[in-house]
Scaffold this motif. Sequence first.
Motif, PDB file in Angstrom:
ATOM      1  N   UNK A 133       0.833  -1.206   0.000  1.00  0.00           N
ATOM      2  CA  UNK A 133       0.000   0.000   0.000  1.00  0.00           C
ATOM      3  C   UNK A 133       0.868   1.256   0.000  1.00  0.00           C
ATOM      4  N   UNK A 134       1.953   1.248   0.784  1.00  0.00           N
ATOM      5  CA  UNK A 134       2.863   2.404   0.841  1.00  0.00           C
ATOM      6  C   UNK A 134       3.463   2.679  -0.532  1.00  0.00           C
ATOM      7  N   UNK A 135       3.929   1.616  -1.190  1.00  0.00           N
ATOM      8  CA  UNK A 135       4.546   1.786  -2.509  1.00  0.00           C
ATOM      9  C   UNK A 135       3.522   2.264  -3.535  1.00  0.00           C
ATOM     10  N   UNK A 140       1.608   6.580  -7.063  1.00  0.00           N
ATOM     11  CA  UNK A 140       0.506   7.364  -7.613  1.00  0.00           C
ATOM     12  C   UNK A 140       0.758   8.868  -7.607  1.00  0.00           C
ATOM     13  N   UNK A 141       1.768   9.311  -6.846  1.00  0.00           N
ATOM     14  CA  UNK A 141       2.097  10.744  -6.881  1.00  0.00           C
ATOM     15  C   UNK A 141       3.346  11.019  -7.720  1.00  0.00           C
ATOM     16  N   UNK A 146       9.087   5.810 -11.772  1.00  0.00           N
ATOM     17  CA  UNK A 146       8.751   4.614 -11.010  1.00  0.00           C
ATOM     18  C   UNK A 146       9.624   4.539  -9.770  1.00  0.00           C
ATOM     19  N   UNK A 147       9.036   4.092  -8.676  1.00  0.00           N
ATOM     20  CA  UNK A 147       9.781   3.982  -7.422  1.00  0.00           C
ATOM     21  C   UNK A 147      11.011   3.092  -7.592  1.00  0.00           C
ATOM     22  N   UNK A 198       8.411  14.758  -3.731  1.00  0.00           N
ATOM     23  CA  UNK A 198       7.479  13.626  -3.703  1.00  0.00           C
ATOM     24  C   UNK A 198       6.655  13.642  -2.414  1.00  0.00           C
ATOM     25  N   UNK A 199       7.315  13.887  -1.291  1.00  0.00           N
ATOM     26  CA  UNK A 199       6.601  13.872  -0.015  1.00  0.00           C
ATOM     27  C   UNK A 199       5.635  15.042   0.116  1.00  0.00           C
TER      28      UNK A 199
END
Length: 215
Positions: A133-135, A140-141, A146-147, A198-199
């Motif tokens: 869920x965290x990833x 999504x932001x 890509x992470x 990102x944050x």
Amino acid sequence: MPPRQQPRSIARELALLSISQIKTSPSKLAEQDLEDLMLGAVRTLTSEVQDILETASAETKRGEERLLSSATRSNDLDSAKLMVSDAIKLTQKAINRLGTAIEIPEFVQLSNQEKVKEYAIAIIAAVKENRQYIEQYIEEVLVAWQLSRLPKIDQDILRISVAEMLYLELPIRVAIDEAVELAKRYSDDEGFRFINGVLRKVSDRIKKEKLPVNP
């Protein structure tokens, strides 16, 4: 008191450095010894130092070869100097990482050990239990990115910060500030700016969705 000497800041740093080395299931993390966390952190830094030094060695070799063949080509000479300069910077980075590895036991000892262990384990558990869920939340932001393409340390800083926002009731602004400080210590200028951006987007999304977290 400098941020790094506060128990939660030390715990956060310890979690960041040991999370990839701790294979224990989330349900058994409470049994993890503080010494295991420190060992995991030192192993992470040692592995990174080895990688950095290998890259520095390769850059030095390339620069040396370019210097030997640059007698009549000024472009080759300039590129050789750049390679040697990069190798020196990488070596300095490796030395700094070694210094951090040596400091880990000391800065944990300087703080309340049980508090450090408890919060480090809480962070690791939150990330491991809610990783998918965290990833997804981070992905999504991200815009056209890509992470998985980020440096591993940057990925873990983002995961930890989002976990603290969503599951550990850390105020959003504090979570972002702490993540930026970690990025300044372990990433580079581009990395900490990217993480901050990102944050901020994660923060905006949390506020928009009105999730029950501290502002």
